[in-house]
Design an enzyme around this catalytic site. Structure first.
Site, PDB file in Angstrom:
ATOM      1  N   GLY A 223       0.813  -1.200   0.000  1.00  0.00           N
ATOM      2  CA  GLY A 223       0.000   0.000   0.000  1.00  0.00           C
ATOM      3  C   GLY A 223       0.854   1.260   0.000  1.00  0.00           C
ATOM      4  CB  SER A 224       0.084   4.673   1.123  1.00  0.00           C
ATOM      5  OG  SER A 224      -0.983   4.897   0.222  1.00  0.00           O
ATOM      6  CB  THR A 225       4.322   1.471   3.610  1.00  0.00           C
ATOM      7  OG1 THR A 225       4.151   0.229   2.919  1.00  0.00           O
ATOM      8  CG2 THR A 225       3.367   1.545   4.796  1.00  0.00           C
ATOM      9  CE  LYS A 227       0.512   6.950  -1.795  1.00  0.00           C
ATOM     10  NZ  LYS A 227      -0.658   7.585  -1.166  1.00  0.00           N
TER      11      LYS A 227
END
Length: 487
Positions: A223-225, A227
């Site tokens: 997921g957004s980790t 990023k």
């Protein structure tokens, strides 16, 4: 007359003698092979009761935590055949690390370091022959007792399957490794074969997979980790700084598709052109998807591999590969930049991403075994910390620290991980899970920012928003480690 007849009679006898001699030679050759070269296969055969009994004939080496707490030991069993029994004083708490040792097999550190623990490792065996001692060597692990308990209790309070890994950024020492739900390794310490079969079948059939070490044996969409990786690639490209405005529409149509990507909750991202730092702080999807499209999959893959994706690793237990996909189109690349599509990471890797940022871009090789000691206390092996990857240039790491620190500040998605009086850097994530339809809660971060002591990765299956569910678990681990250092 007699001589020719005797000669005629001896011809078949001679053939029989030659055949018997050949058979005897073959028999001797086979015995020699079995004694010299074939013993290993018989020793490993689970039907060989003699070998099985021998493995329990002397005490196996203890497994200790960093502070000396015993988490696995051998005691006299009172059984004439199986003289020593393995005992795990803390039950499920350290099962993801220790694994188990039983009549029919091993798991975890018990398997990875079996030669040392059993005493069959050459250095241990030689010392035993010299001084007459019997038994294996002692393993001292890097695991921190307070961090492990905080992680375990945090996951148990949530009540969903998941994993937590904590790493010391400057050394790579693993301070906590928890997989939930867990199991009691003592259940495998029985010498009752029927009972052992029942226990194993029950745990193997349990739909919650308690025998699975989720921390290192399974990878998930980060997921957004992820990023952190996308942000690192953006900063490393020279085209972005933390103050660079980025395109952040409320809705982004993925190239070549009719699919529209939205931010969490369908909300707008700032004023539509926030800075890179603000987009990271708010965990907006559309700007990072656009960055992924602009940079391209090769740049993202190169950055991911610098963090350790697509590489084999053992700690010393083997770790499942974290994967950045290949052969993607632009729409798939956009989703991969958000830690979706076929991007996968173990909870260990999720912790490693934060650890690399915390250590000025240098990722240290993660490890679990601090040292190995003989029964007399002599240290025969000691792990030295070593660099594993140069994930980022120091300047890029410093910029990511600023971005991650904003996440736990006012208005960020990771305020639930904040520790009073301590500056915490973090990244939250909510990873889509197509298998069950329930999003995973993901978190990574480190503390304190000025002098990092611990980096944490948390993944909770079906937990939803990482900032709400995973962040409090990480905060408990932060506090456990920092309180110990404050003592």
């Amino acid at each position: 007359m007699i001589a020719p007849r005797a000669q005629r009679i001896n011809i078949p006898l001679r053939h029989v003698a030659i055949m018997c001699g050949g058979m005897l030679f073959a028999l001797l050759a086979n015995v020699t092979y079995l004694q010299a070269l074939g013993t290993e296969q018989f020793e490993e055969d689970p039907r060989n009761r003699r070998t099985m009994i021998a493995r329990f004939g002397s005490p196996r080496g203890d497994i200790l935590l960093h502070d000396g707490t015993v988490v696995a030991t051998s005691i006299r069993s009172g059984d004439n055949a199986f003289r020593y029994r393995r005992v795990y004083p803390t039950g499920p708490l350290y099962a993801a690390v220790t694994g188990h040792f039983s009549m029919y097999g091993t798991a975890g550190i018990e398997r990875a370091e079996d030669a040392v623990l059993s005493g069959s490792e050459p250095r241990v065996k030689v010392r035993g022959l010299v001084d007459g001692t019997r038994g294996g060597a002692t393993l001292r692990l890097t695991i921190d007792r307070a961090a492990q308990r905080a992680a375990y209790e945090g996951l148990r309070a949530v009540g969903l399957p998941g994993a937590v890994v904590a790493i010391e950024p400057g050394t790579g020492a693993i301070l906590a490794m928890v997989s939930y739900p867990s199991y009691d390794p003592n259940l495998y310490a029985t010498f009752d074969g029927a009972r052992l079969d029942r226990v194993d079948k029950r745990l193997q059939a349990d739909p919650r997979d308690p025998l699975l070490n989720r921390a290192i044996q399974r990878n998930y969409p980060p997921g957004s980790t992820f990023k952190i990786v996308t942000g690192g690639a953006a900063l490393g490209s020279g085209r972005y700084g933390i103050d660079t405005p980025v395109s952040a529409p409320a809705v982004l149509r993925l190239p070549g598709t009719a699919t529209h990507l939205r931010n969490a909750g369908g909300a707008a991202c700032g004023d539509g052109t926030p800075s890179l730092l603000s987009a990271f702080k708010l965990s907006c999807n559309t700007p990072f998807a656009q960055i992924g499209i602009d940079l391209g999959q090769d740049a993202l893959r190169e950055q991911a591999e610098r963090f350790g994706f697509d590489a084999d690793l053992d700690v010393p237990m083997p770790v499942a590969r974290s994967i950045y996909p290949t052969g993607m189109d632009r729409a798939q690349t956009a989703m991969s930049a958000l830690g979706q599509f076929d991007t996968r990471a173990t909870p260990l890797m999720i912790a490693m991403m934060a650890a690399a940022v915390a250590n000025h871009g240098t990722l240290m090789r993660p490890y679990l075994v601090e040292d190995v000691r003989l029964p007399d206390g002599t240290v025969i092996d000691e792990t030295e910390s070593a660099p594993y990857r140069q994930a980022l240039r120091p300047a890029e790491a410093d910029r990511l620290v600023e971005m991650m620190t904003a996440v736990t500040g006012p208005g960020g998605t990771g305020t639930a991980a904040a520790v009073p009086g301590v500056t915490v850097a973090a990244k939250t994530g909510t990873a889509e899970n197509t298998a069950s339809g329930r999003d995973h809660a993901v978190f990574t971060g480190f503390a304190p920012v000025a002098a990092p002591r611990v980096a944490v990765g948390v993944l909770i299956e079906g937990g939803g928003f990482g900032g709400r569910v995973a962040a409090p678990v990480a905060r408990a681990v932060f506090r456990a480690v920092l309180d110990r250092h404050a003592e």
